[in-house]
Each structure stands twice: as C-alpha cells, then as structure tokens.
Design a protein around this motif. Structure first.
Motif, mmCIF file in Angstrom:
data_model
loop_
_atom_site.group_PDB
_atom_site.id
_atom_site.type_symbol
_atom_site.label_atom_id
_atom_site.label_comp_id
_atom_site.label_asym_id
_atom_site.label_seq_id
_atom_site.Cartn_x
_atom_site.Cartn_y
_atom_site.Cartn_z
ATOM 1 N N ASP A 44 0.788 -1.069 0.008
ATOM 2 C CA ASP A 44 0.050 -0.174 0.061
ATOM 3 C C ASP A 44 0.860 1.300 -0.024
ATOM 4 O OD1 ASP A 44 -2.427 -1.532 0.196
ATOM 5 O OD2 ASP A 44 -2.677 -1.359 2.022
ATOM 6 N N ALA A 64 0.615 4.088 -2.841
ATOM 7 C CA ALA A 64 0.311 5.332 -2.578
ATOM 8 C C ALA A 64 1.441 6.190 -3.105
ATOM 9 C CB ALA A 64 0.333 5.753 -1.018
ATOM 10 N N THR A 78 0.521 9.065 -6.146
ATOM 11 C CA THR A 78 0.788 10.468 -5.970
ATOM 12 C C THR A 78 1.365 10.966 -7.124
ATOM 13 O OG1 THR A 78 0.963 10.346 -3.766
ATOM 14 C CG2 THR A 78 1.805 12.227 -4.721
ATOM 15 N N ASP A 129 0.508 13.141 3.339
ATOM 16 C CA ASP A 129 -0.779 13.107 3.405
ATOM 17 C C ASP A 129 -1.436 11.775 3.193
ATOM 18 O OD1 ASP A 129 -0.835 15.685 4.566
ATOM 19 O OD2 ASP A 129 -1.805 16.619 2.646
ATOM 20 N N ARG A 130 -1.020 11.239 1.975
ATOM 21 C CA ARG A 130 -1.458 10.097 1.411
ATOM 22 C C ARG A 130 -0.720 8.849 2.477
ATOM 23 N NH1 ARG A 130 -3.495 9.133 -3.598
ATOM 24 N NH2 ARG A 130 -3.721 10.929 -5.030
ATOM 25 N N VAL A 143 0.181 9.168 5.444
ATOM 26 C CA VAL A 143 -0.319 9.091 6.801
ATOM 27 C C VAL A 143 -1.831 8.213 6.819
ATOM 28 C CG1 VAL A 143 -1.625 10.503 8.582
ATOM 29 C CG2 VAL A 143 0.604 11.183 7.762
ATOM 30 N N ARG A 144 -2.487 8.410 5.797
ATOM 31 C CA ARG A 144 -3.670 7.695 5.668
ATOM 32 C C ARG A 144 -3.383 6.240 5.253
ATOM 33 N NH1 ARG A 144 -5.239 12.267 2.434
ATOM 34 N NH2 ARG A 144 -4.669 11.138 0.331
ATOM 35 N N VAL A 145 -2.397 5.938 4.795
ATOM 36 C CA VAL A 145 -1.915 4.310 4.592
ATOM 37 C C VAL A 145 -1.470 3.875 5.908
ATOM 38 C CG1 VAL A 145 -0.439 2.883 3.647
ATOM 39 C CG2 VAL A 145 -1.368 4.347 2.197
ATOM 40 N N GLU A 164 -2.167 4.779 9.111
ATOM 41 C CA GLU A 164 -3.348 4.800 9.794
ATOM 42 C C GLU A 164 -4.513 3.806 9.426
ATOM 43 O OE1 GLU A 164 -4.849 8.879 10.190
ATOM 44 O OE2 GLU A 164 -3.262 9.398 11.687
ATOM 45 N N HIS A 165 -4.476 3.386 8.387
ATOM 46 C CA HIS A 165 -5.526 2.376 7.846
ATOM 47 C C HIS A 165 -4.941 1.236 8.271
ATOM 48 C CE1 HIS A 165 -7.804 -0.203 5.147
ATOM 49 N NE2 HIS A 165 -6.717 -0.532 4.718
ATOM 50 N N THR A 169 0.534 7.865 14.052
ATOM 51 C CA THR A 169 1.536 8.623 13.076
ATOM 52 C C THR A 169 1.696 10.100 13.705
ATOM 53 O OG1 THR A 169 -0.381 9.615 11.887
ATOM 54 C CG2 THR A 169 0.620 7.708 10.894
#
Length: 212
Positions: free
Chosen positions: A108, A112, A116, A156-157, A159-161, A163-164, A169
């Motif tokens: 992932d 990501a 991007t 930003d991307r 961090v989403r990965v 936290e998923h 983070t």
C-alpha cells in the motif's frame, strides 16, 4: 499575441506538431535554452510543414529530463506532481505500532507513492522520500521509526495508509518553507512539459527565432 501564447496556440490541434531541435546551456548560471520548431501535418505530402522556430529560455533550472525529436504536446504549468518536491513544504512522517498485515502495508505504501506521482517519479528515485536506512519491511516491523521526509501531498497519503493499517502517526515540518525569498521574489517553480520531456525552472521566456 505574446510569443508564449503564440507557441502554445500553434500546438493545440491534432495536426499540430513540434520538434525539439536542441537544448543548450545559456549565458547565465542555471539557464537552459530549448530550440523548438512548430509544424503542421500535411496529409497531401504525408509530412510536416514547418511554421515557426522558437527559443524557450528556462531560468533558474532546478531539474530536467530531455529527449530531442518530434512531440505532440507542450504545456507550461505550475500544477503538476513533478512540482511537489519544489513548491510544497516537506514533512517528516513518524509512526508507532506494527501492521497486522505487514506485506500488505508495504504494498500500500508503494501504491500510494505511485498514485501520487504516476509515471513521473519512481519510489526509489528520491532517497529522502522514504527512509533508506533499513529495508521497508524491517522498518515497519520495528514498531516505530521515521517513514521518510516527503512533500506534503505525499505525506498526507502516507499518513492515511499507515493509519489504515492501525499505526499511530506524527507529522512535523522538516524545514521552514516559504514561497518567497528575502526580497519578496517568488520561489515557486514552473514546469515545461513536452510529452515525456520536462524542465522545472523558476521562470520561462519564449521568443521567435530572429526576434530575440
């Protein structure tokens, strides 16, 4: 019509083509000069009919990748993924915790990065983006660490990965960032994109050959 707009106008239609004839170092530091010929496809002659020759000056060049030859599209823009490393702040992304599905998390992260930047940058191209001190699998298995120092859109991307995958983070600006220098002049770069060729510079000027 300003020469910059004239050049762009001559490359709008499907039958319009350009030819990047040569690229040379300019007369001041960090200057490149690109010689571009515009042409129209002549179906009757089954060839290109020349129109005009231009010199495009790139001032304050920061990055470039150039291939000479015929091209179909040219644009000048300040909105493109290639500009993230030049026009946005860089952030350090730290994490705590271990992903339950380690290899899925690694995949992932790679996806990501690819989503991007698309075809324009490879995940191994800019070493600071991801922490190269240890392999990514070992880094994520360690339970905490620095994922990398990267432009904000990528941060930003990521961090989403993270936290998923259940990781905590922390994001902090790695260095102060300003869009202007101490004299109030813009630091923002612009992108000249010619098919797969690109030049990133602080400014571009366009003149007709013979009218410089």
């Amino acid at each position: 019509m300003p020469k910059r707009e004239q050049l762009l106008a001559e490359l709008q239609r499907p039958e319009d083509y350009g030819i990047l004839l040569t690229v040379q170092v300019g007369g001041v530091p960090n200057e490149l000069q690109l010689l571009v010929e515009t042409a129209v496809y002549d179906a009757a002659a089954n060839g290109l009919r020349p129109r005009n020759n231009y010199i495009v000056r790139a001032l304050g060049v920061r990055e470039h990748r150039v291939t000479l030859g015929v091209f179909g599209g040219l644009q000048l823009t300040n909105d493109h993924p290639l500009l993230y490393h030049h026009n946005t702040a860089r952030f350090a992304v730290h994490f705590e915790g271990k992903p339950d599905r380690l290899h899925e998390a690694v995949l992932d992260i790679s996806q990501a990065y690819a989503s991007t930047f698309g075809v324009w940058r490879h995940i191994s191209e800019i070493s600071a983006d991801l922490n190269r001190a240890v392999p990514l699998v070992d880094l994520l298995s360690s339970g905490e660490g620095l994922l990398g120092v990267m432009p904000k859109p990528l941060a930003d991307r990521m961090v989403r990965v993270l936290e998923h995958h259940g990781l905590r983070t922390t994001v902090e600006e790695a260095e102060s960032f300003s869009e202007t220098d101490e004299h109030g002049r813009s630091r923002r770069s612009e992108l000249l994109l010619i098919d797969q060729t690109y030049v990133i510079a602080l400014a571009f000027s366009v003149d007709l050959m013979g009218q410089i």
